[in-house]
Scaffold this active site. Structure first.
Site, PDB file in Angstrom:
ATOM      1  N   GLY A 108       0.829  -1.213   0.000  1.00 13.12           N
ATOM      2  CA  GLY A 108       0.000   0.000   0.000  1.00 13.12           C
ATOM      3  C   GLY A 108       0.856   1.253   0.000  1.00 13.12           C
ATOM      4  N   SER A 109       0.408   2.239   0.790  1.00 14.14           N
ATOM      5  CA  SER A 109       1.059   3.551   0.766  1.00 14.14           C
ATOM      6  C   SER A 109       2.531   3.508   1.178  1.00 14.14           C
ATOM      7  CB  SER A 109       0.309   4.500   1.693  1.00 14.14           C
ATOM      8  OG  SER A 109      -1.034   4.585   1.260  1.00 14.14           O
ATOM      9  N   ALA A 110       2.950   2.443   1.857  1.00 16.00           N
ATOM     10  CA  ALA A 110       4.349   2.366   2.275  1.00 16.00           C
ATOM     11  C   ALA A 110       5.287   2.279   1.075  1.00 16.00           C
ATOM     12  CB  ALA A 110       4.558   1.163   3.201  1.00 16.00           C
ATOM     13  N   ILE A 111       4.721   2.078  -0.114  1.00 14.01           N
ATOM     14  CA  ILE A 111       5.551   1.978  -1.314  1.00 14.01           C
ATOM     15  C   ILE A 111       5.736   3.362  -1.966  1.00 14.01           C
ATOM     16  CG2 ILE A 111       3.960   1.688  -3.288  1.00 14.01           C
ATOM     17  CD1 ILE A 111       6.673  -0.816  -2.343  1.00 14.01           C
TER      18      ILE A 111
END
Lengths: 573, 98
Positions: free
Chosen positions: A298-301
């Site tokens: 998710g947003s951690a990428i």
């Protein structure tokens, strides 16, 4: 005089004496002959049988077990130690013939006489059976003192794990025969095991050892130092477990990595198990989630999407992106932000975690840029740190992704990673563009075994780091990852769980990945909580506090000087 | 010839006695080595226990006893003060390290 002598000589020559002499000679000859015959019978004709008898009763080949090597952490604190124990075995036939010795024996071993009888019956005709395995030497001594015929003690070793559940997944396990079956115990089996020796012992009629000779020398197992820090490991496990309980998560992982050397300082999961008492342990507890379980990041990428944009020249750090009206249509699907963020800087896109913003940036990239960078960051390939069962995760390799698929990749859907892979990728941001090869082995002086790999330029890494600092600012999505007196760069993710072929409503994976101190990063940490079913489920609310608590302790414990003194103090602890 | 025989006989008797003596010494030495092996085992066992105990102390017990018996705790962020010895250049983290 001479006459008398002659007379005496004459006496011996009388026929009577002569006959007596011959008889004595004959008897002696016969006796010697008989002895010689007996000797020939015993030593030549019957030798094999007698030697076998002698060997059977007075000679015994015994195994000298090699002590398994000690596994310790980077500071030399033991993680797995072998302690000697005694296993009591019996020759069933011999013990069965001595029932008078059973009561005392049973009492010492703490087994009932019925059990003993049943076991003896079951092993009838065999040469060996265990009566009791792994008794402490002090408890086995009285058994030895009983001196029951057919009962033997054998020295074996048992593994003790002082770090308990906190390090159980990395350290691993051995089976009852001291073979590594999981974790580093399995991975380092060759080194730790050593080689058993063999010796022949000679027993006298009272079964005391009177002599022995070595058939094969024993080679003890080698000791190994892992890169883990037991104290940090314990803190990480405790905070992770607390968070998992509070947010009713199904599981979780935390990984702390030395950004420069790539050494894994802590790697822990919940649920875990007590390796010293494995009762009730199931596969669920044994699984090393940080290494095996994959999830969509998710947003951690997003920091990496920004990095790809900066590298390809599709964007520069000062760019602004229009995210209004807060939604975007791609290939018939609508993508939404939580609200309309209006115009954002690149840092703002990371800090607010705007999906619309990141997709707009990604759309400017060459078709394969994102995939290529993700592959260079090690997604889709096992991290090869030596732990059993490492997952490769999933990264679409082929070209020709549809626009919606490329858009999904940019905000962390359509690929899946492990916590360990994510931590490794973040070392590139921490390390000015060079990704450290991860290891669980101690590397003294931080000397890296394999050279790191440059995945983007130092300028890109610094720019992304600055954006992640914005995310960890008071108004950012990773605000709860902030640490007093230190500059922190972090990114959170709240990912819908893909279950039974569809994204399940209300089921999430909460992620926080980050590094500190941001000015000169030393540590990278990833915290993942799987399926939190409590009121909170956002990465910034569930995983970020774990990051904050563990990182705070880690920075202090490792004497890393603060780089954010005088920065506005933050409230939460 | 006779004296040679006598010497040989004496040598035989002596070596026979010596053999008995060496056998005895061998047995005594063997018993000693057994005893030492037992000692080695015992010390090994103790070493393992001490390693385990040390690990338990470092990882667990010191902290939990400091908390429970001495009422110690990690200072909250607001309670940590840093003294800058040289302005902004190098940071001396006085009083913050555990």
């Amino acid at each position: 005089m001479s006459r008398r002598r002659n007379a005496r000589k004459k006496d011996f020559r009388t026929p009577r004496y002569a006959r007596r002499g011959r008889v004595v000679a004959a008897v002696m000859l016969l006796a010697f002959g008989a002895l010689a015959a007996r000797a020939v019978y015993l030593q030549v004709l019957n030798a094999g049988e007698l030697q076998a008898y002698g060997k059977k009763h007075h000679q015994r080949e015994v195994t000298v077990p090699a002590a398994r090597g000690v596994l310790s952490d980077r500071n030399g604190t033991a993680l797995a130690v072998s302690t000697p124990v005694d296993s009591v075995s019996a020759v069933p036939g011999e013990l069965a013939q001595a029932p008078q010795s059973w009561p005392a024996l049973c009492k010492q071993l703490g087994i009932s006489r019925q059990t003993l009888r049943r076991e003896l019956e079951a092993h009838r005709g065999r040469g060996f059976m265990y009566l009791k395995r792994h008794l402490p030497p002090a408890a086995a001594a009285p058994v030895r003192a009983l001196g029951v015929r057919g009962v033997h003690l054998r020295r074996e070793y048992r593994r003790y794990y002082p770090a308990g559940a906190a390090a159980a997944h990395v350290v691993g396990l051995t089976d009852v025969d001291m073979r590594g079956i999981d974790g580093m115990e399995l991975a380092l089996e060759e080194t730790l095991r050593g080689e058993d020796g063999k010796k022949v012992v000679l027993l006298d009629s009272r079964r005391n050892r009177v002599d022995e000779w070595v058939r094969k020398g024993v080679r003890g197992g080698g000791d190994v130092r892992l890169s883990l820090d037991s104290r940090l490991q314990r803190i990480a496990h405790r905070e992770l477990a607390k968070a998992a309980r509070r947010h009713r998560a199904a599981g979780g992982s935390a990984v702390v990595v030395d950004a420069q050397s790539g050494e894994v300082l802590a790697l822990t999961n919940v649920p875990s198990f007590n390796p010293n008492n494995r009762k009730g342990v199931t596969h669920r507890h044994l699984r090393n989630r940080a290494v095996i379980d994959v999830f969509e990041p998710g947003s951690a990428i997003k920091p990496f999407t920004i990095a790809a944009a900066l590298e390809s020249g599709a964007a520069s750090p000062g760019d602004r992106v229009q995210t209004s009206p807060g939604w975007l249509r791609i290939g018939g699907k609508t993508l939404r932000d939580p609200r309309d963020f209006g115009e954002l800087t690149l840092g703002g896109v990371v800090a607010e975690s705007s999906n619309v913003g990141i997709v707009k940036i990604a759309q400017k990239l060459p078709p394969r840029a994102l995939q290529d960078l993700f592959a260079a960051l090690g997604f889709g390939a096992p991290p090869a740190i030596g732990l059993p069962g490492e997952s490769a995760g999933v990264l679409p390799r082929g070209g020709g992704l549809r626009p919606i698929e490329r858009a999904s990749l940019s905000y962390g859907y359509g690929l899946s990673v492990t916590a360990l892979q994510l931590a490794r990728a973040y070392t590139a941001i921490a390390n000015d563009g060079i990704m450290a090869p991860l290891t669980v082995m101690h590397r003294p002086g931080g000397a890296s075994g394999r050279p790191g790999q440059r995945v983007f330029t130092a300028a890109t890494a610094r720019a992304v780091r600055a954006m992640m600092e914005q995310a960890a600012a008071a108004a950012g999505t990773a605000a709860q990852a902030r640490i007093a007196h230190y500059r922190v760069a972090a990114k959170t993710g709240t990912v819908k769980k893909f279950m039974d072929g569809a994204y399940a409503a209300g089921r999430y994976t909460a992620v926080t990945a980050g590094l500190a101190p941001a000015s000169r990063p030393r540590l990278v940490m990833v915290a993942v909580l799987d399926d939190p079913r409590g009121e909170k489920y956002y990465g910034g609310e569930v995983a970020a506090p774990v990051f904050q608590k563990v990182m705070t302790r880690a920075l202090r414990m490792l004497n890393i000087p603060p780089d954010g003194i005088g920065a506005p103090a933050r409230g939460r602890t | 010839m006779r004296s040679a025989l006598f010497i040989a006989g004496l040598a035989l008797a002596l070596s026979a006695l010596q053999l008995v003596d060496v056998r005895h010494q061998n047995l005594a030495a063997f018993m000693h080595i057994q005893q030492l092996a037992g000692e080695y085992d015992r010390l090994n066992e103790q070493w393992g226990k001490l390693l385990a105990e040390q690990a338990t102390w470092t990882v667990r017990r010191v902290e939990s006893r400091a908390r429970a018996e001495l009422g110690m705790h990690n200072p909250p962020p607001g309670a940590v003060y840093y003294l800058l010895l040289r302005p902004a250049a190098s940071v001396a983290a006085a009083g913050a390290q555990p």
